[in-house]
Motif scaffolding. Sequence first.
Motif, PDB file in Angstrom:
ATOM      1  N   TRP A  52       0.865  -1.173   0.000  1.00 31.28           N
ATOM      2  CA  TRP A  52       0.000   0.000   0.000  1.00 31.28           C
ATOM      3  C   TRP A  52       0.906   1.229   0.000  1.00 31.28           C
ATOM      4  CZ3 TRP A  52      -5.090  -0.066  -0.771  1.00 31.28           C
ATOM      5  CH2 TRP A  52      -5.807  -1.227  -0.475  1.00 31.28           C
ATOM      6  N   SER A  54       1.007   5.827  -1.240  1.00 30.97           N
ATOM      7  CA  SER A  54       0.364   6.997  -1.844  1.00 30.97           C
ATOM      8  C   SER A  54       1.453   7.908  -2.389  1.00 30.97           C
ATOM      9  CB  SER A  54      -0.506   7.736  -0.821  1.00 30.97           C
ATOM     10  OG  SER A  54       0.304   8.290   0.209  1.00 30.97           O
ATOM     11  N   ARG A  71      -5.873  -1.368  -6.955  1.00 31.95           N
ATOM     12  CA  ARG A  71      -6.927  -1.250  -5.948  1.00 31.95           C
ATOM     13  C   ARG A  71      -6.617  -0.091  -5.006  1.00 31.95           C
ATOM     14  NH1 ARG A  71     -11.777  -3.245  -6.403  1.00 31.95           N
ATOM     15  NH2 ARG A  71     -11.191  -5.393  -6.672  1.00 31.95           N
ATOM     16  N   ALA A  72      -7.649   0.703  -4.685  1.00 33.03           N
ATOM     17  CA  ALA A  72      -7.539   1.790  -3.706  1.00 33.03           C
ATOM     18  C   ALA A  72      -8.180   1.341  -2.396  1.00 33.03           C
ATOM     19  CB  ALA A  72      -8.225   3.050  -4.221  1.00 33.03           C
ATOM     20  N   GLY A  77     -11.134   0.459  -8.203  1.00 31.87           N
ATOM     21  CA  GLY A  77     -10.050  -0.135  -8.969  1.00 31.87           C
ATOM     22  C   GLY A  77     -10.549  -1.376  -9.674  1.00 31.87           C
ATOM     23  N   SER A  88      -4.200   7.760 -10.046  1.00 33.26           N
ATOM     24  CA  SER A  88      -4.454   7.787  -8.602  1.00 33.26           C
ATOM     25  C   SER A  88      -4.172   9.211  -8.140  1.00 33.26           C
ATOM     26  CB  SER A  88      -3.538   6.817  -7.860  1.00 33.26           C
ATOM     27  OG  SER A  88      -3.820   5.492  -8.231  1.00 33.26           O
ATOM     28  N   GLU A  92      -4.074   9.352  -2.405  1.00 36.55           N
ATOM     29  CA  GLU A  92      -4.903   8.142  -2.434  1.00 36.55           C
ATOM     30  C   GLU A  92      -4.046   6.913  -2.136  1.00 36.55           C
ATOM     31  OE1 GLU A  92      -8.379   6.704  -5.207  1.00 36.55           O
ATOM     32  OE2 GLU A  92      -6.436   6.355  -6.195  1.00 36.55           O
ATOM     33  N   HIS A  94      -3.159   3.177  -2.343  1.00 39.67           N
ATOM     34  CA  HIS A  94      -3.472   2.178  -3.352  1.00 39.67           C
ATOM     35  C   HIS A  94      -2.323   1.188  -3.487  1.00 39.67           C
ATOM     36  CE1 HIS A  94      -0.985   5.075  -5.551  1.00 39.67           C
ATOM     37  NE2 HIS A  94      -0.727   4.103  -6.419  1.00 39.67           N
TER      38      HIS A  94
END
Length: 129
Positions: A52, A54, A71-72, A77, A88, A92, A94
Amino acid sequence: MKINRGREQGRPSEHRGPTFTGSVWADPVLADPEGGVNVGSVFFEPRSRTFWHSHGNGQILHVTHGHGRVRARDGSGGTVAAGDVVYSPAGEEHWHGAGPDSYLLHHAISLGTTTWLEEVTDEEYDKGF
């Protein structure tokens, strides 16, 4: 102005490490010494993915080969394939990576500072495939 002929001269391909799951390689295409923008060509083996994360000013992904997943945190996503472009926005959280049975190659245009977070679990990865 800076023009690169295919990649950053004198910089080797990088085997990405502690913020990726699986085997991921990146070629530095363009690096801004002031940290405002970085462009890389990133190759993910099947099931490989980022943690994960940003970006301070957002990120653009242009998928050139294979298929994978983006995927966020909010659940948005989906599956991506060659020709797809993903944006993105700034801040965010993701992740992105290859599909379970396909490699993924994309150009990543990262704007601003990248903030790395926790690993994407197998359960999070498998959701939606």
